[in-house]
Design a protein around this motif. Structure first.
Motif, PDB file in Angstrom:
ATOM      1  N   LEU A   1       0.829  -1.207   0.000  1.00 34.43           N
ATOM      2  CA  LEU A   1       0.000   0.000   0.000  1.00 34.43           C
ATOM      3  C   LEU A   1       0.861   1.254   0.000  1.00 34.43           C
ATOM      4  O   LEU A   1       0.509   2.261  -0.614  1.00 34.43           O
ATOM      5  CB  LEU A   1      -0.946   0.011   1.193  1.00 34.43           C
ATOM      6  CG  LEU A   1      -2.046  -1.048   1.174  1.00 34.43           C
ATOM      7  CD1 LEU A   1      -2.855  -0.992   2.457  1.00 34.43           C
ATOM      8  CD2 LEU A   1      -2.920  -0.854  -0.028  1.00 34.43           C
ATOM      9  N   GLY A   2       1.994   1.217   0.665  1.00 41.01           N
ATOM     10  CA  GLY A   2       2.919   2.339   0.661  1.00 41.01           C
ATOM     11  C   GLY A   2       3.523   2.563  -0.716  1.00 41.01           C
ATOM     12  O   GLY A   2       3.698   3.706  -1.151  1.00 41.01           O
ATOM     13  N   ILE A   3       3.836   1.471  -1.409  1.00 42.21           N
ATOM     14  CA  ILE A   3       4.356   1.588  -2.774  1.00 42.21           C
ATOM     15  C   ILE A   3       3.303   2.208  -3.676  1.00 42.21           C
ATOM     16  O   ILE A   3       3.585   3.114  -4.458  1.00 42.21           O
ATOM     17  CB  ILE A   3       4.814   0.215  -3.301  1.00 42.21           C
ATOM     18  CG1 ILE A   3       6.018  -0.283  -2.504  1.00 42.21           C
ATOM     19  CG2 ILE A   3       5.158   0.285  -4.781  1.00 42.21           C
ATOM     20  CD1 ILE A   3       6.426  -1.694  -2.831  1.00 42.21           C
ATOM     21  N   ALA A   4       2.075   1.711  -3.571  1.00 40.26           N
ATOM     22  CA  ALA A   4       0.992   2.238  -4.410  1.00 40.26           C
ATOM     23  C   ALA A   4       0.749   3.718  -4.116  1.00 40.26           C
ATOM     24  O   ALA A   4       0.612   4.522  -5.046  1.00 40.26           O
ATOM     25  CB  ALA A   4      -0.283   1.426  -4.175  1.00 40.26           C
ATOM     26  N   PHE A   5       0.714   4.078  -2.849  1.00 36.35           N
ATOM     27  CA  PHE A   5       0.489   5.480  -2.477  1.00 36.35           C
ATOM     28  C   PHE A   5       1.641   6.363  -2.959  1.00 36.35           C
ATOM     29  O   PHE A   5       1.425   7.463  -3.457  1.00 36.35           O
ATOM     30  CB  PHE A   5       0.314   5.597  -0.961  1.00 36.35           C
ATOM     31  CG  PHE A   5      -0.028   6.979  -0.508  1.00 36.35           C
ATOM     32  CD1 PHE A   5      -1.254   7.544  -0.819  1.00 36.35           C
ATOM     33  CD2 PHE A   5       0.878   7.723   0.232  1.00 36.35           C
ATOM     34  CE1 PHE A   5      -1.570   8.831  -0.406  1.00 36.35           C
ATOM     35  CE2 PHE A   5       0.570   9.002   0.647  1.00 36.35           C
ATOM     36  CZ  PHE A   5      -0.654   9.557   0.329  1.00 36.35           C
ATOM     37  N   GLY A   6       2.870   5.885  -2.843  1.00 40.48           N
ATOM     38  CA  GLY A   6       4.028   6.637  -3.317  1.00 40.48           C
ATOM     39  C   GLY A   6       4.010   6.838  -4.820  1.00 40.48           C
ATOM     40  O   GLY A   6       4.335   7.920  -5.321  1.00 40.48           O
ATOM     41  N   LEU A   7       3.619   5.807  -5.564  1.00 38.65           N
ATOM     42  CA  LEU A   7       3.540   5.944  -7.019  1.00 38.65           C
ATOM     43  C   LEU A   7       2.424   6.896  -7.437  1.00 38.65           C
ATOM     44  O   LEU A   7       2.574   7.641  -8.403  1.00 38.65           O
ATOM     45  CB  LEU A   7       3.357   4.569  -7.669  1.00 38.65           C
ATOM     46  CG  LEU A   7       4.587   3.661  -7.593  1.00 38.65           C
ATOM     47  CD1 LEU A   7       4.271   2.294  -8.185  1.00 38.65           C
ATOM     48  CD2 LEU A   7       5.774   4.288  -8.276  1.00 38.65           C
ATOM     49  N   ILE A   8       1.324   6.874  -6.716  1.00 43.09           N
ATOM     50  CA  ILE A   8       0.234   7.815  -7.006  1.00 43.09           C
ATOM     51  C   ILE A   8       0.701   9.244  -6.765  1.00 43.09           C
ATOM     52  O   ILE A   8       0.431  10.140  -7.567  1.00 43.09           O
ATOM     53  CB  ILE A   8      -1.014   7.478  -6.166  1.00 43.09           C
ATOM     54  CG1 ILE A   8      -1.656   6.201  -6.688  1.00 43.09           C
ATOM     55  CG2 ILE A   8      -2.021   8.619  -6.187  1.00 43.09           C
ATOM     56  CD1 ILE A   8      -2.754   5.659  -5.812  1.00 43.09           C
TER      57      ILE A   8
END
Length: 81
Positions: A12-19
């Motif tokens: 979820l942190g990776i997804a949020f960072g990419l967003i």
């Protein structure tokens, strides 16, 4: 930053960072043109040259996102007086 988010929140942190990264890139412009043009301000007509470039003789109109006064390209021999 993405690594720190990933260490605390996992996938979820990776997804949020990419967003967040994509949102930042979407706000950038280069030479008064949007960084993600013609994708971010959506110009359907310009998508034909997004992945594979068509031959130049087929390109009769200029890209829409350039917002030029003259929409038509001048072919070879025309307008060269």
């Amino acid at each position: 930053m993405i690594l720190i988010l990933a260490s605390f929140y996992g996938i979820l942190g990776i997804a949020f960072g990419l967003i967040l990264l994509l949102a930042h890139l979407n706000g950038l412009s280069s030479l008064k043109q949007p960084f993600f043009a013609p994708v971010a301000p959506l110009y359907w007509r310009d998508w034909k040259d997004l992945f594979v470039r068509a031959p130049l003789p087929w390109a009769k109109l200029r890209p829409e996102y350039l917002k030029t006064v003259k929409k038509w390209r001048v072919s070879k021999g025309e307008g060269s007086e």
